[in-house]
Design a protein around this motif. Structure first.
Motif, PDB file in Angstrom:
ATOM      1  N   ARG A  38      -5.668  91.018 -20.856  1.00  0.00           N
ATOM      2  CA  ARG A  38      -4.707  91.969 -20.348  1.00  0.00           C
ATOM      3  C   ARG A  38      -5.254  92.346 -18.867  1.00  0.00           C
ATOM      4  NH1 ARG A  38      -5.144  98.082 -21.640  1.00  0.00           N
ATOM      5  NH2 ARG A  38      -6.630  97.464 -20.311  1.00  0.00           N
ATOM      6  N   GLN A  41      -4.421  89.798 -16.418  1.00  0.00           N
ATOM      7  CA  GLN A  41      -2.998  89.393 -16.236  1.00  0.00           C
ATOM      8  C   GLN A  41      -2.533  90.596 -15.219  1.00  0.00           C
ATOM      9  OE1 GLN A  41      -1.401  89.354 -20.294  1.00  0.00           O
ATOM     10  NE2 GLN A  41      -1.274  86.891 -19.831  1.00  0.00           N
ATOM     11  N   SER A  45      -4.459  88.189 -11.724  1.00  0.00           N
ATOM     12  CA  SER A  45      -3.309  87.208 -11.539  1.00  0.00           C
ATOM     13  C   SER A  45      -2.503  87.376 -10.722  1.00  0.00           C
ATOM     14  CB  SER A  45      -2.836  87.016 -12.953  1.00  0.00           C
ATOM     15  OG  SER A  45      -1.799  85.788 -12.907  1.00  0.00           O
ATOM     16  N   SER A  62       2.847  81.519 -19.306  1.00  0.00           N
ATOM     17  CA  SER A  62       1.502  80.983 -18.665  1.00  0.00           C
ATOM     18  C   SER A  62       0.381  80.832 -19.626  1.00  0.00           C
ATOM     19  CB  SER A  62       1.235  82.338 -17.550  1.00  0.00           C
ATOM     20  OG  SER A  62       0.724  83.197 -18.338  1.00  0.00           O
ATOM     21  N   SER A  64      -2.537  82.010 -19.719  1.00  0.00           N
ATOM     22  CA  SER A  64      -3.343  83.459 -20.150  1.00  0.00           C
ATOM     23  C   SER A  64      -2.398  84.000 -20.976  1.00  0.00           C
ATOM     24  CB  SER A  64      -3.343  84.336 -18.859  1.00  0.00           C
ATOM     25  OG  SER A  64      -2.247  84.613 -18.215  1.00  0.00           O
ATOM     26  N   GLU A  65      -0.959  83.960 -20.946  1.00  0.00           N
ATOM     27  CA  GLU A  65      -0.212  84.441 -22.096  1.00  0.00           C
ATOM     28  C   GLU A  65      -0.145  83.774 -23.162  1.00  0.00           C
ATOM     29  OE1 GLU A  65       2.263  87.018 -24.068  1.00  0.00           O
ATOM     30  OE2 GLU A  65       1.211  87.159 -22.291  1.00  0.00           O
ATOM     31  N   ARG A  68      -3.638  84.555 -24.741  1.00  0.00           N
ATOM     32  CA  ARG A  68      -3.480  85.849 -25.434  1.00  0.00           C
ATOM     33  C   ARG A  68      -2.904  86.139 -26.779  1.00  0.00           C
ATOM     34  NH1 ARG A  68      -0.150  89.975 -26.606  1.00  0.00           N
ATOM     35  NH2 ARG A  68       1.622  88.827 -25.838  1.00  0.00           N
TER      36      ARG A  68
END
Length: 161
Positions: A38, A41, A45, A62, A64-65, A68
């Motif tokens: 989090r 991001q 990012s 993305s 990173s998402e 997550r």
């Protein structure tokens, strides 16, 4: 094989996550990782100057998402193999995007070397001078993704035949 930071880290992270599960601390580890993602991001990012190649090429979320959500759904140990696979796909998308960039000197040079003077009309503008099998472990792209190039379904890449 040249392994990236995430691959090398997974060799340590997965056993730590498994020990945390046995000690019933996995919820704490999961929370720490989710807060780290989090914060990445939110604070890093947006300012790093580039975006996820996988999201730009394929659409969707993305990396990173994706990570997550994988951690949230499967825990850290379960998410790492999926995340590694996703990063490999993102690297392939990045290579394709970089090679097909019309502003790239490397793209123009590779296009000339790959397409040469074959006389095929699409070589002048749409050739992606990569062997798709070099970018992806499996040839799972359909011809629509690569703009209808001949031979893309059989890992032929950009041949002027």
């Amino acid at each position: 094989m040249n392994r990236g930071l995430i691959s090398r880290s997974a060799a340590v992270i997965v056993p730590v996550a498994q020990v945390a599960e046995r000690l019933r601390l996995s919820h704490l580890l999961r929370w720490l990782v989710l807060m780290g993602v989090r914060d990445y991001q939110r604070y890093l990012s947006p300012y790093k100057g580039f975006s996820c190649a996988h999201r730009r090429f394929y659409g969707g979320v993305s990396c990173s998402e994706y990570f997550r959500r994988a951690v949230q759904d499967n825990g850290l140990a379960g998410a790492m193999p999926r995340f590694q696979q996703r990063l490999r796909a993102c690297k392939g998308a990045s290579r394709i995007l970089n090679a097909s960039s019309p502003n790239s000197k490397k793209h123009r040079k590779q296009q000339q070397e790959s397409c040469g003077d074959c006389g095929a009309g699409w070589c002048d503008s749409a050739c992606i001078p990569l062997d798709i099998c070099d970018v992806f472990e499996f040839c799972d792209l359909d011809c629509d993704v690569l703009g209808g190039l001949d031979g893309c379904g059989d890992c032929g890449g950009c041949d002027c035949g």
